[in-house]
Design a protein around this motif. Structure first.
Motif, short mmCIF file in Angstrom:
data_model
loop_
_atom_site.label_atom_id
_atom_site.label_comp_id
_atom_site.label_asym_id
_atom_site.label_seq_id
_atom_site.Cartn_x
_atom_site.Cartn_y
_atom_site.Cartn_z
N THR A 264 -21.80 62.44 31.48
CA THR A 264 -22.00 61.71 32.73
C THR A 264 -21.59 60.24 32.64
O THR A 264 -21.51 59.56 33.67
CB THR A 264 -23.47 61.80 33.18
N TRP A 268 -13.65 59.70 34.27
CA TRP A 268 -12.98 60.91 34.75
C TRP A 268 -12.80 61.91 33.62
O TRP A 268 -12.69 61.56 32.45
CB TRP A 268 -11.67 60.62 35.46
N ARG A 285 -18.69 70.63 38.59
CA ARG A 285 -18.72 69.65 39.69
C ARG A 285 -20.15 69.20 39.98
O ARG A 285 -20.42 68.00 40.13
CB ARG A 285 -18.11 70.26 40.95
N ASP A 286 -21.06 70.15 40.06
CA ASP A 286 -22.44 69.82 40.43
C ASP A 286 -23.13 68.96 39.37
O ASP A 286 -24.02 68.17 39.68
CB ASP A 286 -23.25 71.11 40.63
N VAL A 289 -20.03 65.30 39.12
CA VAL A 289 -19.61 64.50 40.28
C VAL A 289 -20.74 63.63 40.82
O VAL A 289 -20.52 62.44 41.13
CB VAL A 289 -19.02 65.42 41.37
N GLU A 294 -15.19 61.52 38.05
CA GLU A 294 -14.10 62.17 38.77
C GLU A 294 -13.61 63.35 37.94
O GLU A 294 -13.15 63.18 36.81
CB GLU A 294 -12.96 61.18 39.00
N VAL A 295 -13.70 64.55 38.49
CA VAL A 295 -13.37 65.77 37.77
C VAL A 295 -12.17 66.44 38.43
O VAL A 295 -12.20 66.74 39.63
CB VAL A 295 -14.56 66.75 37.74
N ASP A 296 -11.12 66.67 37.66
CA ASP A 296 -9.92 67.34 38.18
C ASP A 296 -9.94 68.79 37.71
O ASP A 296 -9.77 69.08 36.52
CB ASP A 296 -8.67 66.64 37.67
#
Length: 318
Positions: A264, A268, A285-286, A289, A294-296
């Motif tokens: 955390t 990114w 994501r949960d 984010v 930032e998660v790609d």
């Protein structure tokens, strides 16, 4: 969009193609661009070889003001290795006194497949330019990188369809106290991508590169093993960004990341080109984010089964 494209910039400077000898266009100030030098053996409008382009460049542009150089096609790069390029750079060290960034092998697929690019021992460039800040190369065939010490290098990038274990071990054993950004495309065994997680251990331990804040271990067929190692790696705590993209990451590797040390603190996390299920992607994501990461997770891949064998592919191989 291909993962292997011409560089648009280097060291924060826009790439500029050094024009042919008949060009009448005004050239930019030497220090304002990253000069891309290339010699296309199939160009019917030019009979210049790379050596001719190089000499003309040094005679035309004030080399003492040049900050960045991108080496593109140097002829038939799938037959002639980069030894001559390395020698040209080393020989010009007393002229290129402001050089801060070099990239060797800026070829696209139409010019040579990435695993066809013949490289060589590139470390003499680092020895010749002790003030260099950024170095990169594309192509793992013939690439050598014995352990070095360099006081000022901040960015090191190797793009390959397969990065030999000896190269990874050389990088891991190097002393690079200023290194902030490390990106390795590890590739597949079929194209000499023989590095293992054990070879990466000195990097993951966090001891070798004290200034590191970005780590990219990309384009690997052992991405799950890498993710599991990263999940417990001491180096992660001081990273601001982590890139495990372009490989064959599955739910196994992503679960290891979720169950390992907290991520955390990252700005990114790049996992694009992956093989994750929707529930695991949603968990990532949960978890991250809401913490501001930032998660790609773009470019999900699709596995296929052939006679009971599951097949997945890295983004870049041949």
């Amino acid at each position: 969009m291909s993962a292997v494209e011409h560089l648009q910039e280097l060291h924060g400077l826009p790439a500029f193609d050094f024009p042919g000898p008949d060009s009448k266009d005004e050239l930019p100030a030497p220090e304002t661009v990253a000069w891309r030098l290339a010699a296309d053996p199939y160009d019917d409008d030019s009979d210049e070889e790379f050596g001719d382009v190089w000499d003309r460049f040094l005679d035309t542009v004030d080399p003492s003001r040049v900050r960045a150089i991108i080496i593109g096609q140097w002829g038939e790069a799938y037959e002639d290795d980069s030894t001559g390029i390395v020698e040209d750079l080393v020989d010009a060290k007393d002229q290129l006194t402001a050089l801060e960034a070099v990239f060797i092998g800026d070829l696209e697929q139409e010019q040579a497949e990435i695993s066809w690019i013949e490289q060589s021992d590139v470390t003499p460039v680092l020895a010749a330019y002790p003030e260099l800040r950024e170095f990169g190369a594309r192509g793992g065939t013939g690439l050598l990188f014995p352990a070095v010490r360099h006081e000022h290098l901040r960015t090191l990038t190797f793009e390959a369809g397969g990065l030999p274990a000896e190269v990874v071990r050389g990088i891991a054993a190097s002393e690079l106290p200023a290194l902030e950004y490390l990106e390795l495309w590890l590739g597949v065994e079929e194209y000499s991508g023989t590095a293992t997680v054990a070879d990466l251990a000195p990097i993951l331990s966090g001891g070798g590169f004290p200034a590191l804040h970005h780590l990219g271990l990309r384009n690997s067929e052992i991405q799950d093993e890498i993710a599991a190692a990263v999940a417990a790696a001491p180096v992660v705590a001081r990273l601001s960004s982590l890139d495990l993209s372009l490989g064959v990451l599955t739910d196994e590797g992503a679960t290891a990341l979720l169950e390992g040390q907290p991520l955390t603190h990252l700005q990114w996390l790049d996992l694009h080109h992956h093989f994750l299920s929707d529930p695991i992607a949603a968990r990532l994501r949960d978890t991250l984010v809401p913490a501001g990461v930032e998660v790609d997770l773009s470019e999900p891949g699709r596995s296929w089964n052939n006679d009971g064998v599951v097949h997945r592919f890295t983004a870049v191989a041949e």
